[in-house]
Design a protein around this motif. Structure first.
Motif, PDB file in Angstrom:
ATOM      1  N   ALA A 190      30.244  45.759  33.303  1.00 24.21           N
ATOM      2  CA  ALA A 190      30.748  44.406  33.563  1.00 24.21           C
ATOM      3  C   ALA A 190      30.008  43.370  32.728  1.00 24.21           C
ATOM      4  O   ALA A 190      30.630  42.480  32.126  1.00 24.21           O
ATOM      5  N   LEU A 191      28.683  43.483  32.667  1.00 25.04           N
ATOM      6  CA  LEU A 191      27.893  42.518  31.896  1.00 25.04           C
ATOM      7  C   LEU A 191      28.181  42.632  30.405  1.00 25.04           C
ATOM      8  O   LEU A 191      28.293  41.611  29.703  1.00 25.04           O
ATOM      9  N   ALA A 192      28.313  43.863  29.905  1.00 27.94           N
ATOM     10  CA  ALA A 192      28.597  44.063  28.479  1.00 27.94           C
ATOM     11  C   ALA A 192      29.974  43.515  28.123  1.00 27.94           C
ATOM     12  O   ALA A 192      30.139  42.839  27.091  1.00 27.94           O
ATOM     13  N   ALA A 193      30.972  43.783  28.969  1.00 27.57           N
ATOM     14  CA  ALA A 193      32.333  43.288  28.706  1.00 27.57           C
ATOM     15  C   ALA A 193      32.360  41.768  28.714  1.00 27.57           C
ATOM     16  O   ALA A 193      32.964  41.136  27.826  1.00 27.57           O
ATOM     17  N   PHE A 199      43.623  38.618  30.594  1.00 25.17           N
ATOM     18  CA  PHE A 199      43.865  38.330  31.999  1.00 25.17           C
ATOM     19  C   PHE A 199      42.936  37.226  32.507  1.00 25.17           C
ATOM     20  O   PHE A 199      41.837  37.025  31.981  1.00 25.17           O
ATOM     21  N   THR A 200      43.375  36.538  33.550  1.00 25.78           N
ATOM     22  CA  THR A 200      42.560  35.474  34.135  1.00 25.78           C
ATOM     23  C   THR A 200      41.366  36.079  34.869  1.00 25.78           C
ATOM     24  O   THR A 200      41.469  37.174  35.438  1.00 25.78           O
ATOM     25  N   PRO A 201      40.236  35.366  34.893  1.00 28.07           N
ATOM     26  CA  PRO A 201      39.068  35.868  35.632  1.00 28.07           C
ATOM     27  C   PRO A 201      39.379  36.122  37.109  1.00 28.07           C
ATOM     28  O   PRO A 201      38.864  37.080  37.699  1.00 28.07           O
ATOM     29  N   TYR A 202      40.219  35.275  37.709  1.00 30.99           N
ATOM     30  CA  TYR A 202      40.567  35.457  39.117  1.00 30.99           C
ATOM     31  C   TYR A 202      41.281  36.780  39.347  1.00 30.99           C
ATOM     32  O   TYR A 202      40.953  37.521  40.289  1.00 30.99           O
ATOM     33  N   SER A 203      42.254  37.089  38.497  1.00 31.07           N
ATOM     34  CA  SER A 203      43.011  38.331  38.693  1.00 31.07           C
ATOM     35  C   SER A 203      42.147  39.560  38.409  1.00 31.07           C
ATOM     36  O   SER A 203      42.312  40.604  39.047  1.00 31.07           O
ATOM     37  N   ILE A 204      41.207  39.444  37.473  1.00 28.39           N
ATOM     38  CA  ILE A 204      40.285  40.550  37.203  1.00 28.39           C
ATOM     39  C   ILE A 204      39.405  40.801  38.430  1.00 28.39           C
ATOM     40  O   ILE A 204      39.224  41.945  38.856  1.00 28.39           O
ATOM     41  N   THR A 205      38.879  39.713  39.001  1.00 30.37           N
ATOM     42  CA  THR A 205      38.041  39.838  40.202  1.00 30.37           C
ATOM     43  C   THR A 205      38.833  40.397  41.375  1.00 30.37           C
ATOM     44  O   THR A 205      38.359  41.281  42.103  1.00 30.37           O
ATOM     45  N   PHE A 265      36.893  55.307  38.973  1.00 25.78           N
ATOM     46  CA  PHE A 265      36.957  53.906  39.391  1.00 25.78           C
ATOM     47  C   PHE A 265      37.511  53.032  38.274  1.00 25.78           C
ATOM     48  O   PHE A 265      38.429  52.225  38.501  1.00 25.78           O
ATOM     49  N   LEU A 266      36.956  53.158  37.077  1.00 25.47           N
ATOM     50  CA  LEU A 266      37.382  52.293  35.978  1.00 25.47           C
ATOM     51  C   LEU A 266      38.838  52.521  35.605  1.00 25.47           C
ATOM     52  O   LEU A 266      39.559  51.573  35.276  1.00 25.47           O
ATOM     53  N   ASN A 267      39.277  53.761  35.652  1.00 28.96           N
ATOM     54  CA  ASN A 267      40.678  54.030  35.334  1.00 28.96           C
ATOM     55  C   ASN A 267      41.611  53.463  36.388  1.00 28.96           C
ATOM     56  O   ASN A 267      42.651  52.893  36.053  1.00 28.96           O
ATOM     57  N   MET A 268      41.253  53.607  37.658  1.00 26.38           N
ATOM     58  CA  MET A 268      42.060  52.983  38.707  1.00 26.38           C
ATOM     59  C   MET A 268      42.119  51.473  38.513  1.00 26.38           C
ATOM     60  O   MET A 268      43.172  50.853  38.646  1.00 26.38           O
ATOM     61  N   PHE A 269      40.973  50.886  38.191  1.00 25.86           N
ATOM     62  CA  PHE A 269      40.907  49.438  37.975  1.00 25.86           C
ATOM     63  C   PHE A 269      41.815  49.007  36.826  1.00 25.86           C
ATOM     64  O   PHE A 269      42.599  48.051  36.955  1.00 25.86           O
ATOM     65  N   GLN A 270      41.740  49.701  35.706  1.00 24.64           N
ATOM     66  CA  GLN A 270      42.534  49.303  34.545  1.00 24.64           C
ATOM     67  C   GLN A 270      44.029  49.497  34.773  1.00 24.64           C
ATOM     68  O   GLN A 270      44.840  48.651  34.367  1.00 24.64           O
ATOM     69  N   PHE A 271      44.411  50.573  35.449  1.00 23.84           N
ATOM     70  CA  PHE A 271      45.823  50.793  35.716  1.00 23.84           C
ATOM     71  C   PHE A 271      46.348  49.796  36.754  1.00 23.84           C
ATOM     72  O   PHE A 271      47.473  49.304  36.632  1.00 23.84           O
ATOM     73  N   LEU A 272      45.534  49.483  37.768  1.00 23.75           N
ATOM     74  CA  LEU A 272      45.954  48.475  38.754  1.00 23.75           C
ATOM     75  C   LEU A 272      46.062  47.093  38.109  1.00 23.75           C
ATOM     76  O   LEU A 272      46.892  46.274  38.519  1.00 23.75           O
ATOM     77  N   LEU A 273      45.227  46.837  37.111  1.00 22.92           N
ATOM     78  CA  LEU A 273      45.258  45.540  36.436  1.00 22.92           C
ATOM     79  C   LEU A 273      46.596  45.306  35.746  1.00 22.92           C
ATOM     80  O   LEU A 273      47.029  44.155  35.590  1.00 22.92           O
ATOM     81  N   MET A 274      47.259  46.380  35.345  1.00 20.91           N
ATOM     82  CA  MET A 274      48.582  46.248  34.729  1.00 20.91           C
ATOM     83  C   MET A 274      49.591  45.685  35.711  1.00 20.91           C
ATOM     84  O   MET A 274      50.568  45.043  35.326  1.00 20.91           O
ATOM     85  N   PHE A 275      49.379  45.946  37.017  1.00 24.27           N
ATOM     86  CA  PHE A 275      50.289  45.442  38.044  1.00 24.27           C
ATOM     87  C   PHE A 275      49.830  44.096  38.613  1.00 24.27           C
ATOM     88  O   PHE A 275      50.637  43.201  38.851  1.00 24.27           O
ATOM     89  N   MET A 276      48.535  43.962  38.828  1.00 22.85           N
ATOM     90  CA  MET A 276      48.008  42.798  39.541  1.00 22.85           C
ATOM     91  C   MET A 276      47.498  41.695  38.614  1.00 22.85           C
ATOM     92  O   MET A 276      47.322  40.561  39.033  1.00 22.85           O
ATOM     93  N   GLY A 277      47.219  42.045  37.346  1.00 20.64           N
ATOM     94  CA  GLY A 277      46.615  41.082  36.434  1.00 20.64           C
ATOM     95  C   GLY A 277      47.566  39.959  36.049  1.00 20.64           C
ATOM     96  O   GLY A 277      48.745  40.189  35.762  1.00 20.64           O
ATOM     97  N   GLN A 278      47.052  38.751  36.064  1.00 20.21           N
ATOM     98  CA  GLN A 278      47.797  37.570  35.609  1.00 20.21           C
ATOM     99  C   GLN A 278      47.270  37.175  34.239  1.00 20.21           C
ATOM    100  O   GLN A 278      46.069  36.986  34.062  1.00 20.21           O
ATOM    101  N   GLN A 279      48.171  37.053  33.296  1.00 23.50           N
ATOM    102  CA  GLN A 279      47.742  36.775  31.930  1.00 23.50           C
ATOM    103  C   GLN A 279      47.429  35.296  31.735  1.00 23.50           C
ATOM    104  O   GLN A 279      47.967  34.432  32.441  1.00 23.50           O
ATOM    105  N   GLU A 280      46.498  35.057  30.807  1.00 29.23           N
ATOM    106  CA  GLU A 280      46.078  33.681  30.498  1.00 29.23           C
ATOM    107  C   GLU A 280      47.258  32.877  29.960  1.00 29.23           C
ATOM    108  O   GLU A 280      48.110  33.395  29.272  1.00 29.23           O
TER     109      GLU A 280
END
Length: 259
Positions: free
Chosen positions: A41-44, A131-137, A244-259
């Motif tokens: 998270a810190l590196a990204a 993606f917006t920081p809110y949707s990532i969180t 965990f990271l793969n679930m997160f990235q795949f879920l982000l495709m559905f839940m993520g709101q783009q800038e």
């Protein structure tokens, strides 16, 4: 009778020692995984911050109104280096991790895991540009809740999950092939299908890996090889980290709101 009671007492003591050791082992697994997640998270976040500027001076690539790629951002995201950054973590898992587990000490394996987590952070940094920081969180929290439930199920269930492990790994291979094909097709529908299947596959793998980590410890605890158990804990942490990271990235495709 006295001898039988002695045998029962010894067996009970041994079982209690294994239970205590298992708890410590699982705590190390989750602790190592959490440390890797924090590094990622810190590196990204740091790389994304260095890749974007509001100063158009010298910038040649505009992201959106008022934001531009810095020189570092252009190199990472618009040159062939992006393919290196994208596939470096996969190459390490396929060709480097096994050798490190066989030949390295527990300390070397842990260092390798944390370096891998940092490289993964660089690879994932582009999500902050999309993606917006809110949707990532929000997606991260949903993933964390789902992960906790799935891992708890894998730890407590009496059902043998080993049979579905091979099936799920075959699914991962199919998923990788589909993702590589879609790099050229750029199909939104195909990407959504891949994401849905990916969430299901890595949800199953989370439960499977948790049970496998538990069973591996119980099977080898009596041998007393602490260095091997330490490396096994880090290997388990890596497996859960990847799920965990793969679930997160795949879920982000559905839940993520783009800038």
């Amino acid at each position: 009778m006295a001898e039988l009671n002695t045998i029962r007492s010894a067996a009970g003591t041994r079982a209690a020692q294994i239970d205590a050791g298992l708890r410590a082992h699982m705590n190390k697994v989750y602790g190592t995984m959490s440390g890797g997640m924090l590094i990622t998270a810190l590196a990204a976040w740091a790389i994304a911050g260095l890749a974007v500027t509001t100063d158009p001076t010298g910038a040649t690539v505009a992201l959106r109104d008022g934001q531009y790629l810095t020189g570092l951002g252009e190199v990472l995201y618009t040159t062939p280096l992006r393919w290196v950054v994208m596939f470096a973590p996969l190459a390490f898992i396929l060709f480097g991790w096994g050798a490190l587990m066989r030949r390295g000490s527990a300390a070397a394996v842990q260092l390798g895991f944390f370096i891998f987590a940092a490289v993964m952070g660089v690879s994932m940094s582009s999500i902050f540009l999309v993606f917006t920081p809110y949707s990532i969180t929000q997606t991260f929290l949903v993933t964390a809740i789902a992960f906790a439930g799935l891992s708890l199920y894998g730890y407590t269930t009496k059902k043998d999950l080993s049979g579905m492990g091979t099936f799920l790994m075959m699914g991962v291979i199919g998923l990788l092939v589909a993702m590589i094909i879609n790099l050229f097709l750029q199909s939104g529908v195909m990407m959504m299908a891949i994401s849905a299947i990916g969430v299901l596959i890595f949800a199953g793998l989370t439960a499977f890996y948790t049970q496998d980590i538990k069973n591996t410890y119980v099977a080898h605890a009596a041998h007393g090889d602490q260095d091997w158990l330490d490396k096994a804990a880090i290997d388990g942490a890596l497996s859960l980290y990847i799920s965990f990271l793969n679930m997160f990235q795949f879920l982000l495709m559905f839940m993520g709101q783009q800038e």
